[in-house]
Design a protein around this motif. Structure first.
Motif, mmCIF file in Angstrom:
data_model
loop_
_atom_site.group_PDB
_atom_site.id
_atom_site.type_symbol
_atom_site.label_atom_id
_atom_site.label_comp_id
_atom_site.label_asym_id
_atom_site.label_seq_id
_atom_site.Cartn_x
_atom_site.Cartn_y
_atom_site.Cartn_z
ATOM 1 N N GLN A 161 15.036 70.431 69.763
ATOM 2 C CA GLN A 161 15.295 72.054 69.407
ATOM 3 C C GLN A 161 14.994 72.305 67.850
ATOM 4 O OE1 GLN A 161 15.672 74.341 71.360
ATOM 5 N NE2 GLN A 161 15.326 72.606 73.178
ATOM 6 N N ILE A 162 15.593 71.277 67.166
ATOM 7 C CA ILE A 162 15.367 71.431 65.676
ATOM 8 C C ILE A 162 13.835 71.465 65.363
ATOM 9 C CG2 ILE A 162 15.842 70.301 63.446
ATOM 10 C CD1 ILE A 162 18.465 69.198 64.576
ATOM 11 N N GLY A 163 13.209 70.493 65.883
ATOM 12 C CA GLY A 163 11.567 70.559 65.795
ATOM 13 C C GLY A 163 11.109 71.753 65.994
ATOM 14 N N LEU A 164 11.490 72.374 67.112
ATOM 15 C CA LEU A 164 10.693 73.843 67.402
ATOM 16 C C LEU A 164 11.103 74.780 66.246
ATOM 17 C CD1 LEU A 164 11.681 73.844 71.312
ATOM 18 C CD2 LEU A 164 9.405 73.529 69.912
ATOM 19 N N VAL A 165 12.083 74.586 65.557
ATOM 20 C CA VAL A 165 12.428 75.616 64.517
ATOM 21 C C VAL A 165 11.793 75.343 63.392
ATOM 22 C CG1 VAL A 165 14.314 76.192 62.982
ATOM 23 C CG2 VAL A 165 14.897 76.063 65.417
ATOM 24 N N GLN A 166 11.576 73.941 63.078
ATOM 25 C CA GLN A 166 10.657 73.548 62.092
ATOM 26 C C GLN A 166 9.413 74.162 62.238
ATOM 27 O OE1 GLN A 166 12.022 69.333 62.475
ATOM 28 N NE2 GLN A 166 11.686 69.332 60.265
ATOM 29 N N GLN A 167 8.824 74.176 63.324
ATOM 30 C CA GLN A 167 7.521 74.402 63.925
ATOM 31 C C GLN A 167 7.072 75.958 63.812
ATOM 32 O OE1 GLN A 167 5.966 72.199 67.219
ATOM 33 N NE2 GLN A 167 7.937 71.016 66.737
ATOM 34 N N GLY A 168 8.287 76.727 63.794
ATOM 35 C CA GLY A 168 8.272 78.281 64.168
ATOM 36 C C GLY A 168 8.106 78.557 65.155
ATOM 37 N N LEU A 169 8.399 78.019 66.516
ATOM 38 C CA LEU A 169 8.329 78.058 67.780
ATOM 39 C C LEU A 169 9.611 78.560 68.390
ATOM 40 C CD1 LEU A 169 5.952 75.249 68.977
ATOM 41 C CD2 LEU A 169 5.315 77.643 68.211
ATOM 42 N N SER A 170 10.623 78.564 67.574
ATOM 43 C CA SER A 170 11.935 78.934 68.194
ATOM 44 C C SER A 170 12.931 79.308 67.116
ATOM 45 C CB SER A 170 12.721 77.852 68.628
ATOM 46 O OG SER A 170 14.215 78.094 69.273
ATOM 47 N N THR A 171 13.754 80.232 67.303
ATOM 48 C CA THR A 171 14.684 80.894 66.034
ATOM 49 C C THR A 171 15.842 80.068 66.103
ATOM 50 O OG1 THR A 171 16.079 82.229 67.852
ATOM 51 C CG2 THR A 171 13.957 83.265 66.679
ATOM 52 N N PRO A 172 16.452 80.359 64.869
ATOM 53 C CA PRO A 172 17.751 79.262 64.917
ATOM 54 C C PRO A 172 18.840 79.486 65.973
ATOM 55 C CG PRO A 172 17.113 79.856 62.814
ATOM 56 C CD PRO A 172 16.103 80.793 63.783
ATOM 57 N N GLU A 173 18.980 80.628 66.435
ATOM 58 C CA GLU A 173 19.858 81.345 67.212
ATOM 59 C C GLU A 173 19.516 80.657 68.547
ATOM 60 O OE1 GLU A 173 19.952 84.150 63.871
ATOM 61 O OE2 GLU A 173 18.299 83.267 65.165
ATOM 62 N N ALA A 174 18.446 80.666 69.076
ATOM 63 C CA ALA A 174 17.702 80.130 70.448
ATOM 64 C C ALA A 174 17.888 78.544 70.504
ATOM 65 C CB ALA A 174 16.563 80.523 70.555
ATOM 66 N N ALA A 175 17.924 77.871 69.143
ATOM 67 C CA ALA A 175 17.877 76.588 69.191
ATOM 68 C C ALA A 175 19.217 76.104 69.290
ATOM 69 C CB ALA A 175 17.449 75.930 67.867
#
Length: 455
Positions: free
Chosen positions: A423-437
């Motif tokens: 989930q953190i990786g998705l945030v780093q990649q801009g594919l998820s918001t911090p809230e969703a992660a």
């Protein structure tokens, strides 16, 4: 690791080290690689014969540069004993497969005399009743005491008031830096070392200065193909914050993450990738390449990557503790430790096992060359280690190491690190918001928290 999943490397890694090409593949120095079956290489000799009385059996999970250094240390132990058959050692695949083998072998009453475990996994084995407690009396058999170790690591090996592991090292998540780039960016002091970076604003200013110098990025760390690294990144920064609570408590049965602080931490990291101070999508080899080619001033990973970077011709680099961005010093870390799987031992067997552990601890400088911070104080506090650079430059991290929270599903290479890191990786990649992660992390961890411990 490397006691961690191996990353494909180019030729030349750990040149003293090229002994791996012959020794590890053939077992020429006594290390059995990839042995099949839980007890097969240990319950009997390599040809299926019974072991000689007095032989110590030892299991580990070390590959790469760590594995090469371990070979040297095991060979020294045999030399000390004056016998090649004083030790039978086996190396197994890193991560869950290794811990499964240790567990099943112990349940089947065919464990090794001594094994290696990460401290974050040792307490899980202790909770399952698979380990012998380590007492002061046992340590005293070979002149050791619990006071001989850095206390952060020693305490991390305790479960319900008893010690179950003898820490061999602390291996923290650290900052590598390209000294040529940092010099051009004005980030080095007169001694050629990185100037102190204190606080979030100073960190972002350093990244900006580095980016202006490189024309690409300020820093890089894996955001894909390495979930554990993404978790280590966030655990380092999150743990520095006042009010940061463990993600789990009560042996993993309760999720206690501070959602607000975690969201804010992830937002900061995402800001660094959105502004291209750091790349959004990069794996570990790619991040190392950015550092080595001068396209990034900083590279963040575990200190064990020193072996890889030392093998890159023309790269001038050094290392430091990851900067303190918030209120408290903290750095993600784990420790390799010696454990005694539960078995019936007579007095001689116990003393031999403890003597073997003591021998490897005394060879701590060999181990420290691979980047790991010694936990055995006679090595940690020695002048020889203080002069070992750049390894000694981040030794302070051993005093404020942040380990994975205790749970049957946590620890190095665990499901916990996969859940959080993905989930953190998705945030780093801009594919998820911090809230969703954070919502996804909490939801997935709650599923594990409601699941009975299978150990």
């Amino acid at each position: 690791m490397k006691s961690h999943p191996p990353t494909p490397r180019g030729p030349g890694a750990f040149s003293r080290r090229n002994l791996l090409r012959g020794g590890l593949a053939t077992g020429g120095l006594g290390l059995v690689a990839g042995a099949a079956g839980c007890g097969s290489p240990v319950a009997a000799g390599l040809a299926g014969t019974q072991l000689n009385p007095g032989t110590v059996t030892f299991w580990n999970l070390f590959g790469g540069g760590d594995g090469a250094r371990l070979l040297l240390m095991l060979d020294e132990y045999r030399r000390q004993q004056g016998s090649a058959d004083s030790l039978v050692a086996a190396t197994f695949a890193w991560g869950n497969p290794y811990y499964t083998k240790v567990s099943l072998a112990t349940l089947g009453n065919k464990p090794p005399d001594v094994a290696v475990a990460h401290l974050t996994r040792a307490t899980n084995l202790a909770a399952a009743g698979l380990l012998e407690p380590i007492t002061e009396e046992m340590l005293g058999l070979v002149g050791l005491s619990s006071a001989d170790f850095t206390q952060t690591a020693w305490e991390a090996g305790q479960f319900e008031g008893q010690s179950y592991a003898i820490p061999m090292d602390t291996h923290p998540w650290v900052l590598f830096y390209n000294t040529d780039v940092c010099q051009q960016a004005g980030l080095l002091g007169p001694d050629g070392k990185l100037l102190p970076i204190e606080g979030l604003e100073a960190w972002e200013a350093a990244l900006t200065a580095a980016k202006e110098t490189t024309g690409r990025y300020g820093a890089a760390t894996a955001s894909v193909a390495d979930d554990s690294n993404s978790w280590r990144f966030v655990n380092t920064v999150y743990s520095q914050r006042e009010g940061a609570t463990p993600l789990m408590s009560d042996e993993g049965q309760e999720i206690t993450m501070n959602d607000e602080l975690m969201i804010d931490t992830l937002a900061a990291i995402q800001r660094w990738t959105e502004t291209e101070l750091m790349p959004r999508v990069v794996d570990t080899p790619g991040a190392e390449t950015l550092l080595s080619q001068g396209e990034s001033a900083f590279f963040m990973n575990g200190e064990w990557e020193i072996t890889t970077l030392q093998s890159i011709e023309g790269l001038n680099f050094s290392m430091a503790a990851f900067p303190q961005l918030y209120e408290n010093p903290a750095a993600h870390a784990d420790s390799h430790a010696f454990i005694l799987p539960r078995m019936e031992r007579d007095a001689d067997q116990l003393e031999r096992a403890m003597g073997f552990i003591h021998s490897l601890l005394e060879q701590g400088m060999t181990w420290a060359e691979g980047g790991h911070v010694p936990t055995y104080l006679p090595i940690f506090e020695s002048e020889e280690y203080a002069n070992l650079e750049p390894q000694a430059d981040y030794a302070e991290t051993a005093t404020y190491a942040s380990y994975d929270p205790a749970a049957w599903y946590s620890g190095s290479g665990s499901n916990f690190e996969t859940v959080t890191g993905s989930q953190i990786g998705l945030v780093q990649q801009g594919l998820s918001t911090p809230e969703a992660a954070v919502a996804s992390i909490r939801s997935q961890l709650e599923t594990y928290a409601r699941t009975a411990n299978p150990l």
